[in-house]
Design a protein around this motif. Structure first.
Motif, mmCIF file in Angstrom:
data_model
loop_
_atom_site.group_PDB
_atom_site.id
_atom_site.type_symbol
_atom_site.label_atom_id
_atom_site.label_comp_id
_atom_site.label_asym_id
_atom_site.label_seq_id
_atom_site.Cartn_x
_atom_site.Cartn_y
_atom_site.Cartn_z
ATOM 1 N N GLY A 166 107.438 25.400 27.031
ATOM 2 C CA GLY A 166 108.246 25.438 28.319
ATOM 3 C C GLY A 166 107.477 26.537 29.275
ATOM 4 O O GLY A 166 107.912 26.593 30.213
ATOM 5 N N SER A 167 106.531 27.152 28.835
ATOM 6 C CA SER A 167 105.862 28.152 29.974
ATOM 7 C C SER A 167 104.635 27.407 30.546
ATOM 8 O O SER A 167 104.331 28.140 31.562
ATOM 9 C CB SER A 167 105.431 29.431 28.998
ATOM 10 N N GLY A 168 104.183 26.454 30.058
ATOM 11 C CA GLY A 168 103.079 25.876 30.816
ATOM 12 C C GLY A 168 103.372 25.156 32.199
ATOM 13 O O GLY A 168 104.784 25.004 32.573
ATOM 14 N N GLU A 169 102.686 25.149 33.305
ATOM 15 C CA GLU A 169 102.766 24.642 34.523
ATOM 16 C C GLU A 169 103.324 22.993 34.135
ATOM 17 O O GLU A 169 102.908 22.289 33.271
ATOM 18 C CB GLU A 169 101.685 24.567 35.364
ATOM 19 N N GLY A 183 98.825 21.882 29.588
ATOM 20 C CA GLY A 183 99.070 22.109 30.989
ATOM 21 C C GLY A 183 98.140 22.553 31.804
ATOM 22 O O GLY A 183 96.883 23.004 31.532
ATOM 23 N N PRO A 184 98.376 22.361 33.091
ATOM 24 C CA PRO A 184 97.261 22.318 34.135
ATOM 25 C C PRO A 184 96.676 23.820 34.375
ATOM 26 O O PRO A 184 95.735 23.993 34.964
ATOM 27 C CB PRO A 184 97.712 22.055 35.404
ATOM 28 N N GLY A 185 97.698 24.867 33.757
ATOM 29 C CA GLY A 185 97.088 26.239 33.886
ATOM 30 C C GLY A 185 95.923 26.628 33.051
ATOM 31 O O GLY A 185 95.565 27.586 33.095
ATOM 32 N N THR A 186 95.691 25.830 31.926
ATOM 33 C CA THR A 186 94.798 25.962 31.095
ATOM 34 C C THR A 186 93.269 25.370 31.601
ATOM 35 O O THR A 186 93.225 24.129 32.085
ATOM 36 C CB THR A 186 94.837 25.456 29.830
ATOM 37 N N CYS A 189 86.791 12.106 25.524
ATOM 38 C CA CYS A 189 87.543 11.780 26.511
ATOM 39 C C CYS A 189 89.119 11.764 26.230
ATOM 40 O O CYS A 189 89.905 12.031 26.933
ATOM 41 C CB CYS A 189 86.956 10.553 27.175
ATOM 42 N N SER A 190 89.241 11.281 24.799
ATOM 43 C CA SER A 190 90.682 11.232 24.325
ATOM 44 C C SER A 190 91.117 12.662 24.070
ATOM 45 O O SER A 190 92.410 13.032 24.400
ATOM 46 C CB SER A 190 90.398 10.679 23.034
ATOM 47 N N ILE A 191 90.273 13.594 23.605
ATOM 48 C CA ILE A 191 90.651 14.813 23.485
ATOM 49 C C ILE A 191 91.211 15.336 24.900
ATOM 50 O O ILE A 191 92.082 16.272 25.138
ATOM 51 C CB ILE A 191 89.548 15.939 22.829
ATOM 52 N N ALA A 192 90.174 15.179 25.896
ATOM 53 C CA ALA A 192 90.353 15.822 27.185
ATOM 54 C C ALA A 192 91.743 15.447 27.619
ATOM 55 O O ALA A 192 92.331 16.025 28.190
ATOM 56 C CB ALA A 192 89.269 15.286 27.987
ATOM 57 N N TYR A 193 92.031 13.982 27.455
ATOM 58 C CA TYR A 193 93.293 13.540 27.932
ATOM 59 C C TYR A 193 94.445 14.202 27.334
ATOM 60 O O TYR A 193 95.481 14.749 27.923
ATOM 61 C CB TYR A 193 93.351 11.977 27.734
ATOM 62 N N LEU A 194 94.791 14.263 25.995
ATOM 63 C CA LEU A 194 95.616 14.823 25.157
ATOM 64 C C LEU A 194 96.050 16.357 25.448
ATOM 65 O O LEU A 194 96.997 16.779 25.564
ATOM 66 C CB LEU A 194 95.511 14.521 23.892
ATOM 67 N N LEU A 195 94.705 16.926 25.410
ATOM 68 C CA LEU A 195 94.533 18.651 25.612
ATOM 69 C C LEU A 195 95.083 18.953 26.993
ATOM 70 O O LEU A 195 95.742 19.945 27.070
ATOM 71 C CB LEU A 195 93.079 19.047 25.300
ATOM 72 N N SER A 196 94.650 18.019 27.893
ATOM 73 C CA SER A 196 95.031 18.618 29.308
ATOM 74 C C SER A 196 96.501 18.201 29.223
ATOM 75 O O SER A 196 96.856 19.518 30.379
ATOM 76 C CB SER A 196 94.163 17.657 30.477
ATOM 77 N N TYR A 197 97.155 17.281 28.923
ATOM 78 C CA TYR A 197 98.664 17.401 29.169
ATOM 79 C C TYR A 197 99.215 18.232 28.354
ATOM 80 O O TYR A 197 100.165 18.984 28.805
ATOM 81 C CB TYR A 197 98.963 16.054 28.750
ATOM 82 N N ASN A 198 98.970 18.411 27.054
ATOM 83 C CA ASN A 198 99.720 19.276 26.226
ATOM 84 C C ASN A 198 99.552 20.845 26.381
ATOM 85 O O ASN A 198 100.474 21.581 26.104
ATOM 86 C CB ASN A 198 99.591 18.980 24.685
ATOM 87 N N PHE A 202 96.698 30.024 22.130
ATOM 88 C CA PHE A 202 97.102 28.868 22.970
ATOM 89 C C PHE A 202 98.588 28.248 22.874
ATOM 90 O O PHE A 202 99.123 27.424 23.564
ATOM 91 C CB PHE A 202 96.212 27.394 22.622
ATOM 92 N N ARG A 203 99.311 28.725 21.716
ATOM 93 C CA ARG A 203 100.668 28.391 21.601
ATOM 94 C C ARG A 203 101.469 28.385 22.764
ATOM 95 O O ARG A 203 102.198 27.420 23.244
ATOM 96 C CB ARG A 203 101.083 29.073 20.164
ATOM 97 N N ASN A 204 101.650 29.515 23.448
ATOM 98 C CA ASN A 204 102.436 29.691 24.343
ATOM 99 C C ASN A 204 102.450 28.973 25.728
ATOM 100 O O ASN A 204 103.322 29.169 26.412
ATOM 101 C CB ASN A 204 102.587 31.313 24.733
ATOM 102 N N SER A 205 101.033 28.544 25.806
ATOM 103 C CA SER A 205 100.571 27.624 27.024
ATOM 104 C C SER A 205 101.192 26.200 26.942
ATOM 105 O O SER A 205 100.818 25.506 27.783
ATOM 106 C CB SER A 205 99.521 27.981 27.378
ATOM 107 N N THR A 206 101.560 25.701 25.755
ATOM 108 C CA THR A 206 102.008 24.140 25.567
ATOM 109 C C THR A 206 103.117 23.899 26.317
ATOM 110 O O THR A 206 104.135 24.759 26.673
ATOM 111 C CB THR A 206 102.257 23.930 24.055
#
Length: 535
Positions: free
Chosen positions: A504-507, A30-33, A19-28, A496-500
């Motif tokens: 600046g490219s992530g939602e 972005g919601p487009g992932t 759940c910690s990974i899900a929290y940090l990963l979802s934010y970093n 995954f780098r460009n979606s962080t």
């Protein structure tokens, strides 16, 4: 057959680390992932994340040369947990702890713990040696020859923290699937062909530069989608009452016995089951006791084995509530084995308990004592005869380990044996005062080919998956920084780098939502701090 869906990342395991990974990963990212967390139970934190002492551990028990990642993650995790609990209005009580020596031999261990604690970042104000007179002044009912007093130790409810972390991850955009038990994993073939790139031919320098740029873009896209992973899950739509009351998991990865249990529960409770198939570009395996089995199923860590130990507790009566102000731990006799003497635990809700012991059990969900006694010997025999289980053969021919394992079994069968271990430093307690068992928990320990327990955090990975295999105490304390370490590794990959968000490219997240301290945590900085080499 259910509809197959594709996700960029699938996380297996709804404990505090998942759940910690899900929290940090979802934010970093972005919601487009598209991120999915899969949990085989009906709720997060169903197993070890809710079945523990509830302590935020200070890192003085961890040798910085052998348990470096555990020590550093605990050090960083203390402040991260404090920040998160404050943000989410969850209790975080900084109540301290005493580590006591009950004889002169234990004093040398205490001195070693002081050195480790200072090396791991604790200050002299946070960690001090007390002689027996000073201990008596602080905790009059404690008897010992000396102790370490650590003020940087806290009590929390890890189950509540885990559930809130997952709520925050869902709020950002992470999907969750409960009641989904993994049946199989298959690595897919290449989904993108290289032929369209290799056939490109350009004569001019400008065209060649354009070609190189296009190749880089397509290479990143292929890197992200090249090796899809296919997951087959058995999804349950209702929950058997017998499963909840017994606390026994009805199924596990590639486990024929568990499948039989599911069938029986289904007949009794009319549980609806169906198969679900998913694909993922990347897999994060943080399935706790089932993690090694999953890794083996993907051809990884074949030389390692897992053993499972159940920690049991006895609840003290309310008349003993004022016996001490803080938790009392005693020096473990054999720190190389997962057998710690039972503690006097002061919990976040005010309860006092004695525990845990460490009883060898047949599997990661063996909470039922009768079932365990029936299965433990066949499981051990099967484990040591399986190909690649040389380490377990070496371990079970270790006389000290076998002796300790039998001693722990006695503490499970006899309440008096267990309580008397705590009576050494709390002489006023008596086994007859304890009438209620606490909630038991099970942790897995990884054994290497030489029959030695792996002391530190142990992960294996390939280009499309990472597997956390050895993650026990102080795992809950260090879950947030370890999650940052894993997330940082993922977002540095080409796919995954460009979606962080940093790119600046992530939602952008909805600014009206309270996302908590994740907006302030720099996963790259945390990862670097966690892994930097000590001078």
């Amino acid at each position: 057959m259910g509809e197959r869906k594709n996700y960029h990342i699938v996380i297996i395991g709804g404990g505090i680390l998942g759940c910690s990974i899900a929290y940090l990963l979802s934010y970093n990212l972005g919601p487009g992932t598209r991120i999915l967390l899969i949990e085989q139970e009906i709720s997060p934190a169903f197993h070890a994340s809710s079945r523990n002492t509830g302590k935020v551990h200070a890192p003085f028990l961890y040798d910085p040369s052998k348990r470096k990642l555990f020590a550093r993650s605990a050090s960083i995790g203390f402040d991260m947990l404090s920040d998160y609990c404050q943000s989410r209005h969850l209790p975080f009580i900084k109540d301290g702890i005493l580590e006591v020596a009950t004889d002169e031999n234990g004093i040398a261990h205490l001195n070693r713990y002081l050195e480790w604690g200072y090396s791991n970042g604790l200050t002299h104000e946070e960690l001090q040696y007390l002689d027996k007179q000073e201990v008596a002044a602080l905790e009059p009912n404690v008897r010992c020859t000396g102790a370490i007093h650590c003020t940087k130790d806290a009590s929390v409810n890890y189950g509540e923290i885990t559930r809130r972390l997952l709520m925050d991850a869902q709020n950002i955009g992470c999907d969750v699937m409960f009641g989904a038990k993994l049946v199989s994993i298959k690595s897919g073939e290449h989904l993108y062909s290289d032929q369209s790139i290799s056939n490109l031919r350009h004569d001019s320098i400008q065209q060649q530069q354009q070609q190189e740029q296009q190749q880089q873009q397509e290479q990143q896209q292929r890197q992200r989608h090249r090796h899809n992973i296919w997951l087959k899950l058995l999804k349950s739509w209702t929950v058997p009452k017998a499963t909840l009351s017994a606390g026994v998991n009805p199924g596990s990865f590639l486990n024929t016995d568990a499948k039989a249990d599911i069938t029986q529960s289904t007949a009794t409770d009319k549980q609806r089951l169906s198969y679900v198939e998913l694909s993922a570009d990347y897999l994060i395996n943080v399935a706790g006791g089932a993690a090694l089995t999953i890794a083996h199923g993907m051809g990884l860590a074949k030389g390692f084995s897992a053993l499972y130990f159940r920690g049991e507790y006895w609840v003290a009566p309310s008349s003993l509530k004022d016996l001490t102000k803080m938790s009392i731990y005693s020096v473990p006799r054999y720190s190389e084995y997962p057998f710690l003497d039972p503690h006097w635990v002061v919990r976040i809700d005010g309860r006092r308990e004695v525990g845990p012991n460490a009883v060898l059990v047949s599997g990661p969900f063996a909470y039922n004592w009768n079932q365990n006694m029936r299965l433990i010997l066949p499981k051990i025999l099967q484990s040591i005869t399986d190909t690649g289980r040389v380490g377990l053969i070496n371990l079970f021919t270790d006389k000290k380990f076998v002796t300790l394992a039998l001693h722990e079994l006695k503490s499970s069968l006899s309440k008096r044996v267990m309580i008397n271990r705590a009576k050494q430093f709390l002489p006023s307690i008596d086994a007859s005062q304890f009438t209620t068992r606490g909630t038991s928990g099970i942790r897995s320990s990884i054994v290497d080919i030489d029959g030695k327990f792996v002391p530190d955090i142990f992960m294996v990975e390939n280009e499309d998956s990472v597997h956390m295999l050895n993650y026990n105490s102080p795992g809950a304390t260090g879950a947030l920084p370890v999650a940052a370490l894993i997330v940082d590794r993922i977002i540095k990959q080409d796919g995954f780098r460009n979606s962080t968000r940093s790119g600046g490219s992530g939602e952008k997240a909805d600014s009206t939502k309270d996302l908590g301290p994740v907006t302030k945590w720099d996963v790259n900085q945390i990862s670097d701090t966690l892994t930097k080499v000590a001078v």
